[in-house]
Design an enzyme around this catalytic site. Sequence first.
Site, PDB file in Angstrom:
ATOM      1  N   ASP A   4       0.919  -1.378   0.202  1.00  0.00           N
ATOM      2  CA  ASP A   4      -0.073  -0.008   0.186  1.00  0.00           C
ATOM      3  C   ASP A   4       0.656   1.269  -0.097  1.00  0.00           C
ATOM      4  O   ASP A   4      -0.001   1.789  -1.015  1.00  0.00           O
ATOM      5  CB  ASP A   4      -1.281   0.255   0.891  1.00  0.00           C
ATOM      6  CG  ASP A   4      -2.265  -1.116   1.018  1.00  0.00           C
ATOM      7  OD1 ASP A   4      -2.054  -1.984   0.639  1.00  0.00           O
ATOM      8  OD2 ASP A   4      -3.129  -0.557   2.102  1.00  0.00           O
ATOM      9  N   ILE A   5       2.043   1.075   0.808  1.00  0.00           N
ATOM     10  CA  ILE A   5       3.074   2.530   0.935  1.00  0.00           C
ATOM     11  C   ILE A   5       3.298   2.612  -0.255  1.00  0.00           C
ATOM     12  O   ILE A   5       3.750   3.779  -0.965  1.00  0.00           O
ATOM     13  CB  ILE A   5       3.819   2.147   2.126  1.00  0.00           C
ATOM     14  CG1 ILE A   5       3.241   1.808   3.433  1.00  0.00           C
ATOM     15  CG2 ILE A   5       4.427   3.297   2.160  1.00  0.00           C
ATOM     16  CD1 ILE A   5       1.821   3.583   3.769  1.00  0.00           C
TER      17      ILE A   5
END
Length: 415
Positions: free
Chosen positions: A185-186
């Site tokens: 996600d990051i």
Amino acid sequence: MFQALAMGRIGMVKGVFEGVKVLDFTWVGVGPLTMKYLADHGATVVRVESMKRPDTVRIAPPYKDKIAGVDRSGYYAFLNSNKYSIALDLRNPERIDMAKRLASWADIVAESFEAGTMEQLGLGYEDLRKVKSDVIMYRACNQGQTGPHAKFPGYGTQLVGLAGFTYLTGWPDRAPVQPFGAYTDIAAFPFGGSALIAALIHHRKTGEGQCIDLSQFEAGVQFLSPLLLDYMVNERMAEREGNLCPYAAPHGIYRCKGKDRWCAITVFTDEEWAVFCQVIDTPEWTRTLKFTTLLKRKESEDELNKLVEEWTSNFTAEEVMTLMQDAGIAAGVVKTAEEVRNDPQLNERGLFWILNHREIGPYAHVGQPFKLSKTPAQPRMAAPCLGEHTEYICKEILNMSDEEFIELLSADVFK
């Protein structure tokens, strides 16, 4: 209430995305994080959520005062500053007309569901183009919209394994360790933000919209490119190495004075090694043949790390860091969450925004890690409670009459 919301921007410098309108169907991590990037820089972001199926992170701890609730999650608050929220249950076909009405207002429509979900709802890219021909659609699916695995559901916590991060994390003599959090996600959100900027520039020049198909899996793999290249060219398989680094020694996290206190130290070259030895007063063992070069230090790394830790354990983590940094050696305290929150550098640069959340109260939201000199990111609103702005969105953004809003409200459209 409406006046207070409308007045939120007065007296502030305009954000770089001021005037950009976003309809946000995303949930969990990568989508909300990308939309936060736009919202913090001035875009009007309207989150579509449902009381019947709340965002996963709304029901994820930590909670304010350890009391669970859809409006009490610190995780959700972190991801959703400067956004509006409307409650709308998309699983009910009668709500789709309302969703399309919102889409006709938006410049960008964002979603992060399993591939094909929006098409099933009648809100796929081709459906939205009929509502607004120049719409930009942002799709942050696990593995993209096409391919044999496109419809596999999951979260970033599964994707870190699929992309190869889990296999590489841990100690060489033990089983793999799950990296903390949904790392993909990051890794994916900067790609999504860049793609949206490109799409907005293209729209400005041509008046055309487009569909952005972001694969979180593929975005994560980008961060392992050197290891993949090594395998493709040299057929060398990367393995778990714990805290070790193939081109540095010492390289690790070393115990310091105090309870659970640690400092990271990295020595890359033989020249740095000579300086490191001076910092620790050049004990006899540093002059032995097996530590004189990087290659030799790598061969005796376990012994080296024990000797380094014998020295660091006599000092606080801050003292070790300062001694090393003053000499030009890379070092850093392993900080707790409390220390990060109170870090003078981060606070001087205004990373933490204190915003008054309706349920949580005053809360430190995390801003953006970079500053635009003319159009900086700014705090305007705390993360919304679920459906907090439903009436405002209907009346002030969609220009509904009181009568129409009451009629829809009575028909349970806003759930």
